[in-house]
Scaffold this motif. Structure first.
Motif, PDB file in Angstrom:
ATOM      1  N   ILE A 148      42.002  38.929  46.838  1.00 40.83           N
ATOM      2  CA  ILE A 148      41.127  39.210  45.566  1.00 40.83           C
ATOM      3  C   ILE A 148      40.362  40.316  45.510  1.00 40.83           C
ATOM      4  O   ILE A 148      40.561  41.525  44.643  1.00 40.83           O
ATOM      5  CB  ILE A 148      40.544  38.161  45.002  1.00 40.83           C
ATOM      6  CG1 ILE A 148      41.508  36.871  44.556  1.00 40.83           C
ATOM      7  CG2 ILE A 148      39.643  38.481  43.633  1.00 40.83           C
ATOM      8  CD1 ILE A 148      40.717  35.523  44.226  1.00 40.83           C
ATOM      9  N   ASN A 149      39.677  40.474  46.506  1.00 38.74           N
ATOM     10  CA  ASN A 149      38.727  41.799  46.718  1.00 38.74           C
ATOM     11  C   ASN A 149      39.313  42.934  46.752  1.00 38.74           C
ATOM     12  O   ASN A 149      39.166  43.971  46.496  1.00 38.74           O
ATOM     13  CB  ASN A 149      37.712  41.511  47.881  1.00 38.74           C
ATOM     14  CG  ASN A 149      36.651  40.328  47.517  1.00 38.74           C
ATOM     15  OD1 ASN A 149      36.395  40.018  46.450  1.00 38.74           O
ATOM     16  ND2 ASN A 149      36.232  39.833  48.684  1.00 38.74           N
ATOM     17  N   LYS A 150      40.694  42.808  47.639  1.00 39.83           N
ATOM     18  CA  LYS A 150      41.228  44.018  47.667  1.00 39.83           C
ATOM     19  C   LYS A 150      42.284  44.514  46.403  1.00 39.83           C
ATOM     20  O   LYS A 150      42.916  45.535  46.722  1.00 39.83           O
ATOM     21  CB  LYS A 150      42.396  43.849  48.701  1.00 39.83           C
ATOM     22  CG  LYS A 150      41.604  43.928  50.221  1.00 39.83           C
ATOM     23  CD  LYS A 150      42.485  43.862  51.478  1.00 39.83           C
ATOM     24  CE  LYS A 150      41.624  43.819  52.692  1.00 39.83           C
ATOM     25  NZ  LYS A 150      42.741  43.970  53.793  1.00 39.83           N
ATOM     26  N   GLY A 151      42.150  43.710  45.374  1.00 37.01           N
ATOM     27  CA  GLY A 151      42.849  44.042  44.207  1.00 37.01           C
ATOM     28  C   GLY A 151      44.398  43.303  44.126  1.00 37.01           C
ATOM     29  O   GLY A 151      44.910  43.809  42.955  1.00 37.01           O
ATOM     30  N   TRP A 152      44.616  42.155  44.984  1.00 34.90           N
ATOM     31  CA  TRP A 152      46.131  41.833  44.969  1.00 34.90           C
ATOM     32  C   TRP A 152      46.112  40.724  43.726  1.00 34.90           C
ATOM     33  O   TRP A 152      45.257  40.150  43.559  1.00 34.90           O
ATOM     34  CB  TRP A 152      46.290  41.297  46.302  1.00 34.90           C
ATOM     35  CG  TRP A 152      46.700  42.189  47.095  1.00 34.90           C
ATOM     36  CD1 TRP A 152      45.761  42.832  48.081  1.00 34.90           C
ATOM     37  CD2 TRP A 152      48.016  42.590  47.705  1.00 34.90           C
ATOM     38  NE1 TRP A 152      46.349  43.617  49.027  1.00 34.90           N
ATOM     39  CE2 TRP A 152      47.773  43.691  48.700  1.00 34.90           C
ATOM     40  CE3 TRP A 152      49.093  42.211  47.528  1.00 34.90           C
ATOM     41  CZ2 TRP A 152      48.852  44.140  49.098  1.00 34.90           C
ATOM     42  CZ3 TRP A 152      50.465  42.982  48.028  1.00 34.90           C
ATOM     43  CH2 TRP A 152      49.884  43.804  48.968  1.00 34.90           C
ATOM     44  N   PRO A 153      47.037  40.683  42.958  1.00 32.44           N
ATOM     45  CA  PRO A 153      47.194  39.956  41.688  1.00 32.44           C
ATOM     46  C   PRO A 153      47.582  38.576  42.060  1.00 32.44           C
ATOM     47  O   PRO A 153      48.694  38.029  41.721  1.00 32.44           O
ATOM     48  CB  PRO A 153      48.116  40.687  40.670  1.00 32.44           C
ATOM     49  CG  PRO A 153      48.998  41.301  41.687  1.00 32.44           C
ATOM     50  CD  PRO A 153      48.275  41.888  42.909  1.00 32.44           C
ATOM     51  N   ILE A 154      46.711  37.668  42.612  1.00 35.69           N
ATOM     52  CA  ILE A 154      46.823  36.495  42.960  1.00 35.69           C
ATOM     53  C   ILE A 154      47.061  35.415  41.970  1.00 35.69           C
ATOM     54  O   ILE A 154      46.352  35.395  41.117  1.00 35.69           O
ATOM     55  CB  ILE A 154      46.171  36.224  44.152  1.00 35.69           C
ATOM     56  CG1 ILE A 154      46.034  37.006  45.447  1.00 35.69           C
ATOM     57  CG2 ILE A 154      46.312  34.634  44.666  1.00 35.69           C
ATOM     58  CD1 ILE A 154      47.199  37.198  46.024  1.00 35.69           C
ATOM     59  N   ARG A 155      48.136  34.445  41.970  1.00 32.79           N
ATOM     60  CA  ARG A 155      48.174  33.337  40.970  1.00 32.79           C
ATOM     61  C   ARG A 155      48.785  32.120  42.054  1.00 32.79           C
ATOM     62  O   ARG A 155      49.567  32.391  42.453  1.00 32.79           O
ATOM     63  CB  ARG A 155      49.006  33.723  39.826  1.00 32.79           C
ATOM     64  CG  ARG A 155      48.719  34.991  39.139  1.00 32.79           C
ATOM     65  CD  ARG A 155      49.440  35.067  37.869  1.00 32.79           C
ATOM     66  NE  ARG A 155      49.182  34.061  36.734  1.00 32.79           N
ATOM     67  CZ  ARG A 155      49.456  34.359  35.660  1.00 32.79           C
ATOM     68  NH1 ARG A 155      50.185  35.277  35.235  1.00 32.79           N
ATOM     69  NH2 ARG A 155      49.189  33.337  34.931  1.00 32.79           N
ATOM     70  N   THR A 156      48.060  31.241  42.033  1.00 33.50           N
ATOM     71  CA  THR A 156      48.252  29.936  42.914  1.00 33.50           C
ATOM     72  C   THR A 156      48.836  28.967  41.929  1.00 33.50           C
ATOM     73  O   THR A 156      48.758  29.018  40.854  1.00 33.50           O
ATOM     74  CB  THR A 156      46.710  29.522  43.396  1.00 33.50           C
ATOM     75  OG1 THR A 156      46.081  29.204  42.344  1.00 33.50           O
ATOM     76  CG2 THR A 156      46.374  30.461  44.428  1.00 33.50           C
ATOM     77  N   THR A 157      49.424  28.267  42.929  1.00 31.25           N
ATOM     78  CA  THR A 157      50.496  27.240  41.962  1.00 31.25           C
ATOM     79  C   THR A 157      50.563  25.851  42.596  1.00 31.25           C
ATOM     80  O   THR A 157      50.485  25.818  43.778  1.00 31.25           O
ATOM     81  CB  THR A 157      51.981  27.804  41.620  1.00 31.25           C
ATOM     82  OG1 THR A 157      52.755  26.912  41.071  1.00 31.25           O
ATOM     83  CG2 THR A 157      52.539  27.999  43.112  1.00 31.25           C
TER      84      THR A 157
END
Length: 415
Positions: A218-227
């Motif tokens: 998240i800090n590196k800007g990756w658009p993470i979405r958990t599921t």
């Protein structure tokens, strides 16, 4: 056209164009596609084929006791339209991971897959101009779901070049969406500081997410979405917003219902729940009389309906009269700097009955780990730990707890 007498076809191919075409060809022809892992030994595949009465398999292997079917025979003239009524019975047969029990054959209808795909596409805003990387094998429902989502939305399924790393594929193929297990995300973060500008969503599931890795991404800007989802639900039933809070698996997707039973078990009600477990020619329904699937997972819902998965009911064990959830200990371990993955299993103990043992992957200072464990866990939950064994792969979607339990027992006997 497929011969009328063929009702099931095995597909045992590495992820790629041929495997995708075979799966869609079966769907179009009204034939059940049994997805088989290329990592299974020939004897295991032959046993499955015999049990399900499958005589034809599309594969490049030479150790199977079946007839090879020409891919051209699988195609019908009409493309996939999303009309579930045109396909009777099971559209796919997928085996569960078997990480905590014997693998079972899960039968999905076309309607199960399409319903799941539509709810995911709506939540993600998937467009026909989007490009989803086929980053997971088609013998897992998470891989199959990529094919159905792109088919429903008209998006492009992008197949990575042989030998190309995941980070290279994301960049060179202008990928907008990708599904990953935590291990894949860890490797990507080791190779790249920032995500490609065209990447809109990184869907992460398949196991506990090390919170240090999640924060780093998240800090590196990756658009993470958990599921959260499972084989039996045709992939995900929840999805988080971008940059989820620690431990969150998001909210229920459209058409899905969640509730927590009195014992903490997660219950799911959804039109994407499979037809049932296939036993030869009999499909055994797995939902209760009210349509709820008892997942075997433990969890909680916060006041906003956000799901937090706490572990598996069948993984819990008693040590000295106390209940221990391995996933709770794993979550604590994965919060330590340098820990990429952790698996906790019980071993026999003459005093306490059973005690926890942990296997840890990563560049870890065990002195610092002890400080964290002593600060965050009661003494009876603090495990004895070993480095991750070199002979056990780090790429699987879920850990083989049976294998780790056997290894831990041997290490206890011969320290």
């Amino acid at each position: 056209m497929v011969r009328n007498r063929i009702s099931r076809v095995g597909i045992c191919l590495e992820p790629g164009r041929q495997a995708v075409e075979a799966l869609l060809g079966c769907v179009q022809a009204g034939v059940s596609a049994c997805m088989l892992s290329t990592r299974w030994p020939g004897a295991a595949v032959n046993q499955v084929l015999g049990r399900l009465g499958i005589e034809y398999v599309l594969t490049t292997r030479t150790d199977l006791e079946v007839k090879c079917l020409d891919p051209a025979e699988l195609y019908a003239e009409k493309p996939l339209t999303g009309n579930a009524s045109s396909h009777e019975g099971a559209a796919t047969i997928v085996y569960t991971s078997g990480s905590s029990a014997t693998p079972r054959a899960v039968a999905h209808s076309l309607e199960n897959h399409i319903t799941s795909a539509k709810s995911a596409c709506a939540a993600l805003g998937l467009l026909s101009s989007d490009r989803w990387l086929l980053s997971l094998p088609l013998w897992h429902v998470s891989g199959i779901s990529i094919v159905f989502r792109c088919s429903v939305a008209g998006a492009k399924i992008v197949i990575p070049d042989p030998g190309m790393s995941l980070i290279e594929a994301l960049s060179s193929h202008q990928i907008t969406h990708v599904s990953m297990v935590p291990t894949q995300l860890i490797r990507v973060l080791e190779q790249a500081q920032k995500p490609p500008s065209h990447l809109r969503a990184v869907i992460v599931g398949g196991g506990p997410m090390p919170q240090g890795v999640l924060k780093m991404a998240i800090n590196k800007g990756w658009p993470i979405r958990t599921t959260y989802g499972m084989t039996e639900t045709a992939s995900m039933v929840t999805l988080s917003k971008k940059n989820p809070s620690s431990g969150s698996s998001g909210h229920a997707l459209q058409g899905n219902e969640l509730k927590i039973a009195g014992d903490g078990e997660i219950l799911v009600r959804s039109p994407s729940i499979c037809l049932g477990y296939l036993n030869v020619d009999t499909i055994v329904n797995i939902a209760d009389e009210d349509g709820w699937l008892h997942t075997g997972d433990l969890g909680r819902l916060d006041d906003n309906g956000e799901l937090y998965v706490l572990g598996r009911k069948d993984n819990m064990f008693i040590s000295g009269g106390e209940n221990i959830s391995p996933e709770e200990i794993e979550h604590t371990l994965c919060g330590a700097q340098g820990v990429q993955k952790a698996v906790v299993v019980p071993v026999p103990d003459p005093e306490f009955g059973r005690r926890p043992v942990a296997f840890i992957q990563g560049n870890v200072k065990f002195e610092e780990l002890e400080l964290i464990l002593n600060r965050e866990l009661p003494r009876f939950k603090i495990p004895k730990y070993y480095p991750w064994p070199e002979r056990i792969g780090f790429h699987s979607l879920k850990p083989d707890r049976k294998l780790f339990t056997e290894l831990a027992a041997r290490l206890q006997e011969n320290p």
